[in-house]
Design an enzyme around this catalytic site. Structure first.
Site, PDB file in Angstrom:
ATOM      1  N   GLU A 169     -32.796 -20.796  -5.116  1.00 29.09           N
ATOM      2  CA  GLU A 169     -34.044 -20.778  -4.345  1.00 29.09           C
ATOM      3  C   GLU A 169     -34.142 -21.926  -3.353  1.00 29.09           C
ATOM      4  O   GLU A 169     -34.741 -21.779  -2.285  1.00 29.09           O
ATOM      5  CB  GLU A 169     -35.255 -20.814  -5.294  1.00 29.09           C
ATOM      6  N   PHE A 196     -44.441 -17.219 -20.525  1.00 28.37           N
ATOM      7  CA  PHE A 196     -43.047 -17.350 -20.097  1.00 28.37           C
ATOM      8  C   PHE A 196     -42.979 -17.397 -18.569  1.00 28.37           C
ATOM      9  O   PHE A 196     -43.527 -16.574 -17.869  1.00 28.37           O
ATOM     10  CB  PHE A 196     -42.240 -16.155 -20.617  1.00 28.37           C
ATOM     11  N   GLN A 197     -42.299 -18.413 -18.062  1.00 27.30           N
ATOM     12  CA  GLN A 197     -42.112 -18.645 -16.624  1.00 27.30           C
ATOM     13  C   GLN A 197     -43.442 -18.759 -15.873  1.00 27.30           C
ATOM     14  O   GLN A 197     -43.579 -18.302 -14.740  1.00 27.30           O
ATOM     15  CB  GLN A 197     -41.221 -17.569 -16.001  1.00 27.30           C
ATOM     16  N   LYS A 210     -48.476 -10.690 -11.054  1.00 24.99           N
ATOM     17  CA  LYS A 210     -47.788  -9.399 -11.138  1.00 24.99           C
ATOM     18  C   LYS A 210     -48.760  -8.231 -11.228  1.00 24.99           C
ATOM     19  O   LYS A 210     -48.558  -7.188 -10.586  1.00 24.99           O
ATOM     20  CB  LYS A 210     -46.857  -9.404 -12.352  1.00 24.99           C
ATOM     21  N   MET A 257     -24.594 -43.834   2.812  1.00 26.87           N
ATOM     22  CA  MET A 257     -25.807 -44.535   3.224  1.00 26.87           C
ATOM     23  C   MET A 257     -26.347 -45.402   2.086  1.00 26.87           C
ATOM     24  O   MET A 257     -26.819 -46.518   2.317  1.00 26.87           O
ATOM     25  CB  MET A 257     -26.872 -43.551   3.705  1.00 26.87           C
TER      26      MET A 257
END
Length: 554
Positions: free
Chosen positions: A49, A111-112, A161, A468
């Site tokens: 993602e 969940f999630q 959903k 860096m």
């Protein structure tokens, strides 16, 4: 006829003329993916993602269109956070759509489930949690308007959903009415007139142009201003490529790793014309000694930026393109060259330089890239020393030719951003320049590049260190190098071949001379692994707490 809110969302995207979205599916966002099955919108399946949001960012910067991202709930949404913050700080228009657990499960630690709107509130221009399916079309319309007007930025829509599956009568609004959100596009006439008078009186003006020039597509107006008043131009990192890199009025980048000519010009000017810039700490150094003798004209579309860091004498809130279009007819052509003679003396006394002999130098690779491409490629960088070498040594001749993470400085940005830019500019040369550290953060997107047959050229300046960070340890921590040396890398040429990508490994200046043109001319994707000296520093450098006129050589 009724359709699901997910189907309505896809139709909204079509009405906004979205042609391409980047995403990764998951359970809560599946109703949207099911609706996409019947749409002409192209979906790019990324490998992570974070790759999706950086790619959408690169696409938006390259094309001027809105980048669109779709992801699922929970880890899908949280994996977007770095990219959203990056777009927010660099003023890039994105619309992000995330799935969310069903409304009855919100707040139950399902969940999630994460509080996506809460997490992203500080890094978006606005976000929505959809609670009423019938309101979704208006939210989409508002999201695109907010993302693209005023100071651009990301807008997120979190879609549960069950809401996505709810049927509604589809009606896409034609107009936007947002109480309290009235961005100013046109600058105040009196302020513009005062700016013209101050410009006419000045003897040593400098134009300080930032990312607002690029976002507003106002490079032509910037060039006209500089040539009309015969004033030198210096860019921020985000402003680079908004002014021709080979123009005699171009000073280069200013600030932390800017040219000494640019920093001395700003320090000694009597008028600083700031256009679409926010006086970032990387630019100003010690605030009390930044342009201490100068009157300041500041043009910016975001009123919150004006006067935030530096006192301004003539503030002008508005789109920089429209402000310049109104300002230019008020100005008279200037021919005096006294100030430019001093500028040129600084240029001659303090040129950018590096030692050519010895191991392959990263600066040489960048210079050769600029020579081969004629400065007209779109160059997307990652973050680190290589980014500064591109800023210093690649002379951009294409407006909007640099795509780089500025405000956030997100390693891992380079490859997916270049990929997104290549999607947006399919017939044009796009080149990624990355360090070995940042490249490995998102290198899985090589799969996306191959799958979509993108002709992207990828250059890794590979020195086996976090360059860096190592440079900062040298300057501020007496060279006590901790956790910056890589003891193992994959063979990047072999890695490319594993993905079906042609790979090159360049070790010498002579190999760069002969093989880099060949690699850039290949028709498909190419990875070019340049084994460069690890002992190179980005010079000059302004130490922390010092004025920009007090740069040192590292």
């Amino acid at each position: 006829m009724e359709i699901t809110a997910a189907q309505a969302l896809v139709q909204c995207l079509e009405k906004e003329q979205v042609e391409l979205i980047f995403g990764y599916p998951g359970g809560t966002i599946l109703p949207v993916y099911d609706a996409l099955h019947d749409s002409a919108i192209k979906h790019v399946l990324v490998r992570h993602e974070q790759g999706a949001v950086h790619a959408a960012d690169g696409y938006a910067r390259a094309t001027g269109k809105v980048g669109v991202v779709v992801a699922t709930s929970g880890p899908g949404a949280t994996n977007l956070v770095t990219g959203i913050a990056n777009a927010y700080m660099d003023s890039v228009p994105l619309v992000i759509i995330t799935g969310q657990v069903a409304t009855g499960m919100v707040g139950t630690d399902a969940f999630q489930e994460v509080d996506t709107t809460g997490i992203t509130l500080p890094i978006t221009k606005h976000n929505y949690l959809v609670k009423d399916a019938a309101q979704l079309p208006r939210m989409i319309k508002n999201a695109f308007y907010i993302a693209t007007t005023g100071r651009p930025g990301p807008v997120l829509i979190d879609l549960p959903k069950d809401i996505a599956e709810t049927k509604i009568k589809f009606n896409y609004p034609e107009t936007v009415h947002l109480r309290g959100y009235k961005p100013t596009f046109r600058g105040h006439h009196n302020q513009i007139a005062e700016a013209a008078k101050l410009i006419a009186r000045s003897q040593k003006p400098v134009i300080y142009a930032g990312g607002g020039i690029t976002r507003s597509r106002s490079s032509d107006e910037l060039l006209a201003l500089a040539e009309t008043i015969n004033a030198p131009v210096t860019n921020t990192l985000q402003g680079l490529s908004s002014f021709p890199g080979d123009h005699p009025l171009f000073l280069g980048m200013l600030g932390l790793h800017g040219t000494r000519a640019a920093n001395l010009a700003v320090t000694n000017c009597d008028l600083l014309i700031a256009l679409g810039a926010r006086f970032d700490d990387r630019v100003t150094g010690k605030i009390s000694e930044f342009a201490p003798q100068a009157g300041v004209i500041h043009v910016d579309v975001d009123p919150a930026e004006i006067g935030k860091n530096v006192a301004v004498h003539i503030p002008i809130v508005g789109d920089v393109k429209q402000v310049l279009q109104e300002l230019l007819p008020r100005l008279e052509k200037r021919t005096d060259t006294t100030w430019l003679e001093q500028i040129n003396a600084w240029r001659e006394e303090y040129p950018l330089r590096y030692e050519v002999e010895g191991k392959l130098k990263p600066q040489y690779v960048v210079e050769k890239l600029a020579e081969i491409t004629g400065g007209t490629a779109v160059v997307a960088t990652d973050v680190g020393q290589h980014q500064m070498w591109v800023a210093q040594y690649y002379r951009f001749k294409r407006a909007g030719g640099l795509i780089s993470s500025g405000g956030l400085g997100a390693m891992g940005f380079g490859l997916p951003a270049a990929m997104g830019a290549q999607f947006g500019l399919p017939g044009e040369q796009v080149v990624m320049v990355a360090g070995d550290g940042g490249f490995q953060m998102t290198m899985q997107e090589l799969g996306t590049i191959v799958e979509n047959k993108l002709p992207l050229k990828m250059i890794i300046l590979n020195n086996y260190v976090l360059g860096m960070v190592r440079q900062l340890q040298k300057v501020y921590h007496e060279g006590r190098y901790t956790a910056v040396n890589f003891k193992f890398h994959p063979d990047f040429e072999m890695l490319a071949r594993a993905y079906g990508i042609k790979g090159y490994t360049l070790r010498t200046k002579e190999e760069v001379d002969t093989l880099l043109p060949q690699a850039l001319a290949e028709p498909g994707p190419v990875l070019i692994n340049c084994l460069v000296s690890a002992g190179e520093w980005v010079s000059p450098m302004v130490p922390a707490g010092k004025a920009i006129s007090e740069a040192i050589d590292c």
